[in-house]
Design an enzyme around this catalytic site. Structure first.
Site, short mmCIF file in Angstrom:
data_model
loop_
_atom_site.label_atom_id
_atom_site.label_comp_id
_atom_site.label_asym_id
_atom_site.label_seq_id
_atom_site.Cartn_x
_atom_site.Cartn_y
_atom_site.Cartn_z
N ASP A 201 0.77 -1.24 0.00
CA ASP A 201 0.00 0.00 0.00
C ASP A 201 0.81 1.30 0.00
OD1 ASP A 201 -1.51 -2.22 0.61
OD2 ASP A 201 -2.62 -1.30 2.24
N GLU A 431 2.23 -9.32 11.70
CA GLU A 431 2.01 -8.89 10.32
C GLU A 431 3.35 -8.66 9.61
OE1 GLU A 431 -0.30 -5.30 10.04
OE2 GLU A 431 -0.72 -5.58 7.90
C1 GLC Z 1 -2.65 -4.45 3.98
C2 GLC Z 1 -1.51 -4.96 3.10
C3 GLC Z 1 -2.07 -5.87 2.03
C4 GLC Z 1 -2.86 -7.00 2.67
C5 GLC Z 1 -3.89 -6.47 3.67
C6 GLC Z 1 -4.50 -7.57 4.52
O1 GLC Z 1 -3.53 -3.68 3.27
O2 GLC Z 1 -0.79 -3.91 2.54
O3 GLC Z 1 -1.05 -6.39 1.23
O4 GLC Z 1 -3.47 -7.76 1.71
O5 GLC Z 1 -3.30 -5.55 4.56
O6 GLC Z 1 -3.50 -8.29 5.16
#
Ligand code: GLC
Length: 465
Positions: A201, A431
Site C-alpha cells: 500500500d 504482520e
Molecule cells: C494491507 C496490506 C495488504 C494485505 C492487507 C490484509 O492492506 O498492505 O497487502 O493484503 O493488509 O493483510
C-alpha cells in the site's frame, strides 16, 4: 487426521497439538532425521492462529484490523491450510472465487459479512455487479501459485487435482481479465490503478506517482486502522486522502474497467503484481498440462512470452535492481523496494541480472539485522516500522527465497530463511517485523505469516537455518 508436516524430507507425522509436536521432535531426534528449524511451539502457534482467524469458509488476515477476506492473503493462507486440512484450503479459494466478478476480476476484499471495525467498508465501495459485497479493485494474483503448491504437496494428488479442475476456469478468467482490463495496448505488463492493488500500500515506490494524484473534496471519514495499530506504523493521512480520492473516482464510473484504465490519475507497472502474474502464468500452464486443458496453453504461452520481454524495461542496470514504472509520466519510479527482487520469483531475470540482484540484496542484508527489508535501508525514506517502507514481510521473503533457489543462490536463500525462522521463533507471528530490532509489528496473530510457517518454514531443516 490432519497433518502439520507433509514434507518428505522431514519427520513424517500427523501432529495436531503441542504434545504431538513435541513427540514429533523426539521422533526426529531418535531417528536422526533433519529437525525443522521452526520451533514446534511456533508451528503449533501458526496452526492455532489459522483456527482463530477462521470464520467458517474464509480466514480473516487479523481479527479487528482486517476483518474480511483479502484476495492475496486468502491464496497464501490456503497454502498454510493445506498443511492442516486440504479441503479447508480449497474452501478458502472457493470462497474467494465465489466473489469473482462477471468480467473475471477477483476483488481485493470480499465483504462476506458485515463488520464495523474496518474502513472503507462495503457502503463506501458501493460496487455494482459483484455477486456479493466486494471492493472494486484487485490484488496480486497469487491463487494459481497456491493451487499448484497445494497439488504438488498433496498426499492425495488425485483428489487435489479434481479440486483444481473445479477452479481452473475461474483462474484462467482472472488472468484474462488482467490482460483485457489492464493491458489494453498489449504491452505485456499489466497496470495497477490503486496502491492497495499492489498489496504494498504505502511503498515508497508510489510516492512520485501519488504526488500526481490530486486530493478531491471527499466526504469526511474516520480511519479505523489507527484504532488497532499505532499511527507510526501506518500509512500517513496524505496517502489515505489519495487512496479515498481514487476510490470515489472509480466508484463514480461504476468501476467500469474500460474507463478506469484511461482515467485513473495513478497508473503504474507494479513489479509485485507483474512478477506474481508472470509466475502464476507458468503455474497455470503447468496446471493446464496436468489437467489436460491443452487448448488453453497457446494463450498462456503468449502471455508468458510478452510478459517476459516486458521486464527488460524495468531493469535498472546501474542500481542492480528492477524498478516499478509510472505509466502516466512514462518514467521509472525512484524507490528501490523488495518488489525489485521479485522478477526472480517470476523467472523473468536473466542470469546476469540475477547475479546483480544478489549483489544488491547482499548489500541490503548487511545493512540490517533481519532481512529482507521492504525498502533499501540506505534510502532516506527508510522507516523500519512503517508498513511497506522498511519492515520485513514473511510472504515477500518466501517469494524471494523461492526465486533465489531457482537461480541457484542457495546460501543467500538460507541466510533469509535463517532470519525468517529467527523472527517467528523469537518474536511470534506478526504482520511484519522491524529489520533492525526484529520486533514484531502491525497486526498480531496474522494469518499469512502463520501460513508461511506451515507451508514454507516448517520444511527448512535446522542445520541449514
Ligand atoms: C494491507 C496490506 C495488504 C494485505 C492487507 C490484509 O492492506 O498492505 O497487502 O493484503 O493488509 O493483510
Amino acid at each position: 487426521m490432519m497433518s502439520v508436516h507433509s514434507h518428505p524430507k522431514l519427520c513424517p507425522s500427523s501432529p495436531t497439538s503441542v504434545t504431538d509436536l513435541s513427540q514429533l521432535l523426539d521422533a526426529c531426534l531418535e531417528n536422526s532425521l533433519p529437525r525443522p528449524a521452526l520451533h514446534v511451539e511456533t508451528l503449533a502457534e501458526a496452526a492455532s492462529i489459522l483456527r482463530l482467524n477462521d470464520l467458517g469458509s474464509y480466514t480473516v488476515p487479523s481479527r479487528g484490523l482486517y476483518p474480511y477476506q483479502w484476495n492475496w492473503d486468502a491464496a497464501l493462507t490456503a497454502m498454510g491450510w493445506a498443511a492442516l486440512d486440504e479441503s479447508r484450503a480449497f474452501e478458502e479459494l472457493k470462497a474467494l472465487f465465489s466473489a469473482q466478478w462477471e468480467d473475471g476480476m477477483v476483488p481485493h476484499i470480499v465483504f462476506h459479512r458485515a463488520c464495523h471495525t474496518y474502513f472503507p467498508g462495503p457502503e463506501i465501495w458501493g460496487t455494482p455487479e459483484a455477486p456479493r459485497g466486494t471492493t472494486g479493485i484487485t490484488q496480486p494474483p497469487v491463487a494459481v501459485i497456491a493451487v499448484r503448491h497445494i497439488v504438488e504437496n498433496s498426499m492425495r494428488k488425485g483428489r487435489a487435482l479434481e479440486e483444481a479442475r473445479g477452479l481452473f476456469g475461474n483462474l484462467l478468467r482472472s488472468h484474462r481479465w488482467f490482460y483485457a482490463a489492464r493491458d489494453p495496448f498489449n504491452s505485456g505488463s499489466v497496470a495497477t490503478l490503486h496502491p492497495w492493488e499492489s498489496g504494498m500500500d504505502n511503498s515508497a515506490a508510489w510516492d512520485k506517482a501519488m504526488a500526481n494524484v490530486p486530493v478531491d473534496d471527499i466526504p469526511p471519514y474516520t480511519r479505523r486502522d489507527l484504532g488497532h495499530v499505532d499511527a507510526s506504523m501506518r500509512p500517513q493521512q496524505a496517502e489515505y486522502d489519495r487512496y479515498l480520492t481514487l476510490l470515489y473516482r472509480f466508484r463514480e464510473l461504476n468501476y467500469d474497467p474500460n474507463q478506469l484504465y484511461h482515467v485513473s490519475p495513478f497508473r503504474v507497472t507494479d513489479l509485485c503484481t507483474n512478477s506474481v502474474l508472470q509466475r502464476a502464468n507458468y503455474d497455470l500452464r503447468w496446471l493446464a498440462e496436468e489437467l489436460g486443458f491443452l487448448e488453453s496453453i497457446p494463450e498462456i504461452d503468449n502471455w508468458l512470452e510478452k510478459g517476459h520481454a516486458a521486464f527488460e524495461k524495468l531493469w535498472d542496470s546501474s542500481a542492480g535492481i528492477f524498478r516499478s514504472w509510472d505509466q502516466i509520466t512514462d518514467q521509472p519510479l525512484d524507490a528501490a523496494t523488495s518488489a525489485g527482487f521479485l522478477p526472480l520469483f517470476a523467472r523473468a531475470a536473466t542470469t546476469e541480472q540475477a547475479e546483480k540482484l544478489v549483489e544488491t540484496l547482499e548489500k541490503w542484508m548487511d545493512n540490517v539485522n533481519f532481512g529482507v527489508p521492504s525498502l533499501d535501508p540506505e534510502e532516506a525514506r527508510f522507516e523500519p516500522l512503517r508498513y511497506w517502507r522498511g519492515p520485513v514481510w514473511v510472504i515477500v521473503n518466501y517469494m524471494i527465497v523461492d526465486g533465489l533457489r531457482h537461480y541457484g543462490y542457495d546460501s543467500l536463500a538460507e541466510r533469509i530463511e535463517t532470519d525468517t525462522c529467527d523472527l517467528v521463533n523469537t518474536r511470534g507471528i506478526h504482520e511484519y517485523y522491524d529489520p533492525i530490532t526484529g520486533a514484531g509489528a502491525g497486526g498480531s496473530h496474522f494469518s499469512w505469516t502463520a501460513a508461511m510457517c506451515l507451508a514454507w518454514l516448517d520444511k527448512i531443516p535446522a542445520n541449514s537455518a
